[in-house]
Write an enzyme that holds these catalytic residues in place. Structure first.
Site, mmCIF file in Angstrom:
data_model
loop_
_atom_site.group_PDB
_atom_site.id
_atom_site.type_symbol
_atom_site.label_atom_id
_atom_site.label_comp_id
_atom_site.label_asym_id
_atom_site.label_seq_id
_atom_site.Cartn_x
_atom_site.Cartn_y
_atom_site.Cartn_z
ATOM 1 N N TYR A 166 0.580 -0.907 0.096
ATOM 2 C CA TYR A 166 0.107 0.014 -0.024
ATOM 3 C C TYR A 166 0.854 1.096 -0.093
ATOM 4 O O TYR A 166 1.634 1.558 0.990
ATOM 5 C CB TYR A 166 -0.930 0.075 1.212
ATOM 6 C CG TYR A 166 -1.987 1.081 1.341
ATOM 7 C CD1 TYR A 166 -2.898 1.562 0.442
ATOM 8 C CD2 TYR A 166 -1.699 2.361 2.183
ATOM 9 C CE1 TYR A 166 -3.831 2.398 0.447
ATOM 10 C CE2 TYR A 166 -2.437 3.184 2.177
ATOM 11 C CZ TYR A 166 -3.471 3.418 1.223
ATOM 12 O OH TYR A 166 -4.319 4.575 1.323
ATOM 13 N N ASP A 247 9.213 3.263 0.828
ATOM 14 C CA ASP A 247 8.154 3.900 1.633
ATOM 15 C C ASP A 247 8.006 3.787 3.206
ATOM 16 O O ASP A 247 7.846 2.732 3.608
ATOM 17 C CB ASP A 247 6.816 3.534 0.912
ATOM 18 C CG ASP A 247 5.616 3.828 1.508
ATOM 19 O OD1 ASP A 247 5.659 4.406 2.537
ATOM 20 O OD2 ASP A 247 4.508 3.603 0.919
ATOM 21 N N LYS A 274 2.312 10.562 8.013
ATOM 22 C CA LYS A 274 2.132 10.185 9.203
ATOM 23 C C LYS A 274 2.475 11.038 10.432
ATOM 24 O O LYS A 274 2.479 12.252 10.187
ATOM 25 C CB LYS A 274 2.331 8.751 9.402
ATOM 26 C CG LYS A 274 1.821 7.667 8.451
ATOM 27 C CD LYS A 274 0.449 7.556 8.597
ATOM 28 C CE LYS A 274 -0.144 6.254 7.664
ATOM 29 N NZ LYS A 274 -1.387 6.204 7.702
HETATM 30 C C1 LIG Z 1 3.128 2.447 3.618
HETATM 31 C C2 LIG Z 1 2.195 3.615 3.421
HETATM 32 N N1 LIG Z 1 2.525 4.404 2.377
HETATM 33 C C3 LIG Z 1 1.503 5.636 1.979
HETATM 34 C C4 LIG Z 1 0.566 5.665 2.826
HETATM 35 C C5 LIG Z 1 -0.453 6.986 2.398
HETATM 36 O O1 LIG Z 1 -0.156 7.775 3.440
HETATM 37 P P1 LIG Z 1 -1.572 9.129 3.402
HETATM 38 O O2 LIG Z 1 -2.576 8.392 4.179
HETATM 39 O O3 LIG Z 1 -0.860 10.222 4.403
HETATM 40 O O4 LIG Z 1 -1.804 9.524 2.408
HETATM 41 C C6 LIG Z 1 0.123 5.098 3.950
HETATM 42 C C7 LIG Z 1 -0.986 5.024 4.604
HETATM 43 O O5 LIG Z 1 -1.490 4.336 5.576
HETATM 44 C C8 LIG Z 1 1.172 3.848 3.998
HETATM 45 O O6 LIG Z 1 0.628 3.263 5.329
#
Ligand SMILES: Cc1ncc(COP(=O)(O)O)c(C=O)c1O
Length: 441
Positions: A166, A247, A274
């Site tokens: 994700y 990520d 986050k």
């Molecule tokens: C690994 C990862 N990348 C990107 C995101 C996306 O972040 P945002 O919710 O701030 O758009 C999340 C959100 O949970 C995530 O867990």
């Protein structure tokens, strides 16, 4: 007590779930009413898909420390931790003071402000891959920017990502993906499968702009990457001129320098989000200066990166206060140690009860599965009965524990032994009530 006795009589999962839903709806009429009313103006009463769950999500009206209160007046220990963004807990005084001071000086200033470079310097000092960083408003945006940047600088089109990963709302690879995903030509790899991924990189090498991965799959079940997998990715991407993107939106909190520092594998680009905004909306992406400096507006070949709120004073001030006044390396390490202890205690509880259940994750990020361990790949979760996750979720809510419907938890700094003991007690109670319905070892 009557409700618990009812549950124990249930040896059938559907009946147990139906009863749990009924008790939940009876206990939360105000949340149900608010949800129904919201449907008039928002599709399904919802503006953030992950926050919906059956039969209806709780409405939360306030939070203090690591506790939240629902519209129905019940208090919960917040083990959801806003999917890891709530690391500081609710309204940490140092962060509130920084935001209040920033508010006093005025928002929407429409110019560089005094906060953004301080936060950028702090991030570059912490995360080994960051020589330069740029801000945006979410992890989703950060991932999209990092991959777009990789495609622009390598002049290649394809991106290799992993099944069940994700990377925000435009790069969803769980459960077969999403029709809303950005239409990059994707190569889908299997997480932690060294041989297969190495072959894919060799096959697509000259067309691949980037390989992107979470050093621990978050939404995909809190499955850590093996060191050998990451080392192979680092070696093979360098060999083929592909940018390696970590990520670390979730995993950056797993050591003071993120998982990259803990594992000693340094990517070309990193995305963040986050908690690093101190609880305000936040995203960032950064990496090697030679790549990131393409955004230098003084360059003739500069890339344009826009965003009205990229340097939002509230986020910048809150993020900086969090990192410099609250989240010392020692505080973060203690939080992660607490998570490791909790994970071991949960696993011991499952094993003691003869159950084929697993607590996965690293440090302060955990996920409970109704599958036997070790869980090293997403395929290890196949066959899990989603009704068990739903029953567990409702049972935890009934016991005052707020966590994600998929069983994911993110600890926060205000948590102490009392909260950890309360969680373990609630899990033990769930097992006692429903043991005949649970998978046995
Ligand atoms: C690994 C990862 N990348 C990107 C995101 C996306 O972040 P945002 O919710 O701030 O758009 C999340 C959100 O949970 C995530 O867990």
């Amino acid at each position: 007590m009557a409700a618990v006795e009812d549950t124990r009589r249930n040896l059938d999962l559907d009946t147990a779930l139906a009863e749990a839903e009924r008790r939940y709806l009876d206990a939360n009429p105000e949340s149900v009413a608010r949800h129904e009313a919201a449907k008039a103006s928002m599709p399904g009463g919802n503006t953030r898909s992950i926050l919906h769950y059956a039969p209806c999500p709780l409405t939360v009206v306030r939070g203090r420390g690591c506790r939240i209160q629902s519209l129905d007046g019940a208090e919960y220990i917040d083990f959801l931790g806003e999917y890891s963004a709530g690391l500081y807990g609710h309204s940490n005084p140092a962060i509130v003071a920084a935001m209040t001071a920033a508010l006093d000086d005025g928002v929407v200033l429409g110019a560089p402000n005094l906060h953004e470079a301080k936060l950028a310097a702090e991030l570059c000092a912490r995360f080994p891959s960051l020589e330069r960083v740029r801000f945006c408003n979410s992890g989703s945006e950060a991932d999209l920017m990092a991959l777009s940047l990789a495609r622009a600088v390598t002049k290649r089109g394809k991106v290799l990502a992993f099944e069940e990963a994700y990377h925000g709302g435009f790069l969803i690879f769980g459960h077969g993906g999403s029709p809303l995903n950005v239409p990059f030509p994707m190569v889908m790899g299997r997480y932690n499968d060294i041989a297969a991924t190495q072959a894919q990189i060799a096959a697509h090498g000259k067309d691949l702009a980037a390989v992107i991965l979470e050093p621990m799959l978050g939404a995909g079940g809190c499955i850590p990457a093996t060191p050998g997998f990451l080392e192979m990715l680092r070696r093979e991407t360098a060999r083929h001129g592909i940018l390696l993107v970590f990520d670390e939106v979730i995993t950056s909190r797993l050591s003071p320098g993120g998982l990259q520092a803990a594992l000693g594998v340094i990517p070309d680009l990193t995305t963040l989000g986050k908690y690093l905004g101190g609880g305000s909306s936040f995203g960032a992406f950064g990496g090697r200066a030679e790549i990131m400096d393409r955004f230098d507006p003084a360059r003739p070949d500069c890339l344009f990166h826009a965003g009205t709120f990229n340097n939002d004073v509230l986020t910048m001030a809150a993020g900086y206060a969090g990192l410099t006044e609250v989240l010392s390396p020692a505080a973060l390490e203690a939080l992660n140690a607490r998570g490791d202890t909790l994970r071991a205690a949960l696993q011991a509880t499952f094993e003691g009860a003869g159950l084929a259940m697993t607590a996965s994750g690293l440090g302060s990020i955990l996920c409970i599965h109704f599958r036997p361990g070790p869980i090293t790949r997403p395929s290890d979760l196949e066959g899990e009965d989603s009704r068990l996750k739903q029953l567990f979720h409702l049972a935890m809510l009934e016991r005052g524990i707020y966590l994600s419907p998929r069983g994911m938890m993110a600890l926060s700094l205000p948590m102490g032994d009392a909260e950890i003991d309360a969680l373990l007690g609630a899990v033990a109670g769930f097992i006692e009530d429903h043991h005949p319905l649970l998978p046995t070892a």
